[in-house]
Design an enzyme around this catalytic site. Structure first.
Site, PDB file in Angstrom:
ATOM      1  NE  ARG A  24      -3.682   0.460   0.298  1.00  0.00           N
ATOM      2  CZ  ARG A  24      -4.198   1.183  -0.685  1.00  0.00           C
ATOM      3  NH1 ARG A  24      -4.090   0.772  -1.929  1.00  0.00           N
ATOM      4  NH2 ARG A  24      -4.792   2.335  -0.437  1.00  0.00           N
TER       5      ARG A  24
ATOM      6  CE1 TYR B  34      11.609 -17.536  -5.712  1.00  0.00           C
ATOM      7  CE2 TYR B  34       9.247 -17.956  -5.862  1.00  0.00           C
ATOM      8  CZ  TYR B  34      10.547 -18.411  -5.897  1.00  0.00           C
ATOM      9  OH  TYR B  34      10.800 -19.744  -6.112  1.00  0.00           O
ATOM     10  CB  SER B  35       7.913 -14.318 -10.772  1.00  0.00           C
ATOM     11  OG  SER B  35       6.878 -14.718 -11.647  1.00  0.00           O
ATOM     12  CB  ALA B  36       4.198 -17.728  -7.704  1.00  0.00           C
TER      13      ALA B  36
ATOM     14  CG  HIS C  55      10.126  12.057   2.483  1.00  0.00           C
ATOM     15  ND1 HIS C  55       9.582  12.638   3.601  1.00  0.00           N
ATOM     16  CD2 HIS C  55       9.150  12.080   1.515  1.00  0.00           C
ATOM     17  CE1 HIS C  55       8.330  13.012   3.338  1.00  0.00           C
ATOM     18  NE2 HIS C  55       8.048  12.675   2.094  1.00  0.00           N
TER      19      HIS C  55
ATOM     20  NE  ARG D 151       1.766  -0.093   7.022  1.00  0.00           N
ATOM     21  CZ  ARG D 151       0.473  -0.345   6.837  1.00  0.00           C
ATOM     22  NH1 ARG D 151      -0.255  -0.786   7.853  1.00  0.00           N
ATOM     23  NH2 ARG D 151      -0.097  -0.142   5.659  1.00  0.00           N
TER      24      ARG D 151
END
Length: 302
Positions: free
Chosen positions: A112, A121-123, A214, A223
């Site tokens: 977000r 990582y590409s599944a 920044h 977070r």
């Protein structure tokens, strides 16, 4: 195990291959480079590269030719001034690239923050590992009755055991079916890009995440806050420890003005002035809503 022996060997080799450089170097960040900091049960965060340091922030603010034009104390004062007055551009001159291993549901929340460069990582091309985030028992909590986005009291006893067993068995079953669908022995096999749709949101993924200081501070302010979801907060807290060593003056200002500070509305400042002048102010006379008044009271409470 967050890291395989092969991954650890690669990290050790990278850390042993020091090279001379003319660019700005932060000794504090150098000790973090490549090392994987464990997070949750299978996750980690590790610094891959960085650009700039505290001096680079000041250099950008002054648009000077190099280091040493001002005393260190003046540099810290300048950084605090920039932070205090929301002058963000000098902080954008510093960048950090992280390698993060995290559960998919945490990644969807993390992404977000659309102010970073991300490569995941590409599944579609690779097969995901059989690694799932299973919370510790004390992290299993009921829905909060006062906050639609938060947790309430921790589950206990039989209910906690039942939930944990469901999480483990559902994850194992979905991965078994994933493996069977992409099998190529004696069957055509489903395309990986389709087979992955059956996997749960607690499976682990990985990405490289590059962000300027920044926007990193903005991420950490939200977070690393006590109200953030636990699973993303522990990643943010781990990153905070790195940033504290990377740009210590900037991080101290960030802690003071963002993490430990509070923003007051014009109405809140007016109420505070009235209180300091001896006036008794209530929610009804404050001009604030009940929610605003409650938050205001939390800020000024001793």
């Amino acid at each position: 195990m967050p890291l395989t022996p092969e991954q650890q060997a690669e990290i050790d080799e990278l850390r042993a291959s020091a090279r001379p450089t003319l660019r700005a170097v932060s000794e504090g960040m150098e000790k973090h480079l490549y090392l994987a900091r464990p997070v949750l049960d299978h996750g980690f965060v590790r610094a891959i590269d960085y650009m700039g340091d505290d001096a680079a922030i000041c250099q950008a603010a002054r648009v000077s030719y190099g280091r040493g034009t001002k005393a260190v104390s003046n540099d810290e004062g300048l950084i605090r001034y920039l932070m205090r007055h929301w002058h963000s551009t000098p902080f954008e001159m510093c960048e950090l690239k992280l390698h993060v291993k995290l559960p998919v549901f945490v990644a969807r929340q993390w992404i977000r923050h659309r102010t970073a460069n991300v490569n995941e990582y590409s599944a579609r091309y690779s097969i995901l590992d059989r690694e799932f985030y299973i919370p510790e028992a004390d992290a299993l909590a009921a829905q909060s009755v006062v906050n639609n986005q938060g947790r309430g009291e921790a589950l206990s006893g039989e209910e906690a055991s039942r939930v944990l067993e469901w999480l483990k068995s559902d994850a194992a079953r979905s991965y078994d079916h994933y493996e069977e669908m992409i099998s190529t022995e004696g069957q055509q096999g489903l395309a990986r890009e389709l087979a992955r749709m059956n996997l749960p949101a607690n499976i682990y993924t990985q990405w490289y995440w590059k962000v300027d200081l920044h926007n990193l501070f903005h991420f950490l302010r939200l977070r690393a806050d006590a109200h953030a979801q636990y699973e993303i907060r522990v990643y943010a807290e781990t990153i905070c420890e790195m940033v504290k060593d990377w740009v210590p003056s900037a991080y101290r200002a960030f802690e003071d003005y963002r993490l430990g500070g509070a923003t007051l509305s014009a109405s809140a400042i007016d109420c505070l002035r009235r209180m300091l002048n001896g006036e008794e102010v209530t929610q009804e006379t404050s001009g604030m809503s009940k929610g605003e008044w409650r938050e205001f009271q939390a800020v000024i409470a001793s």
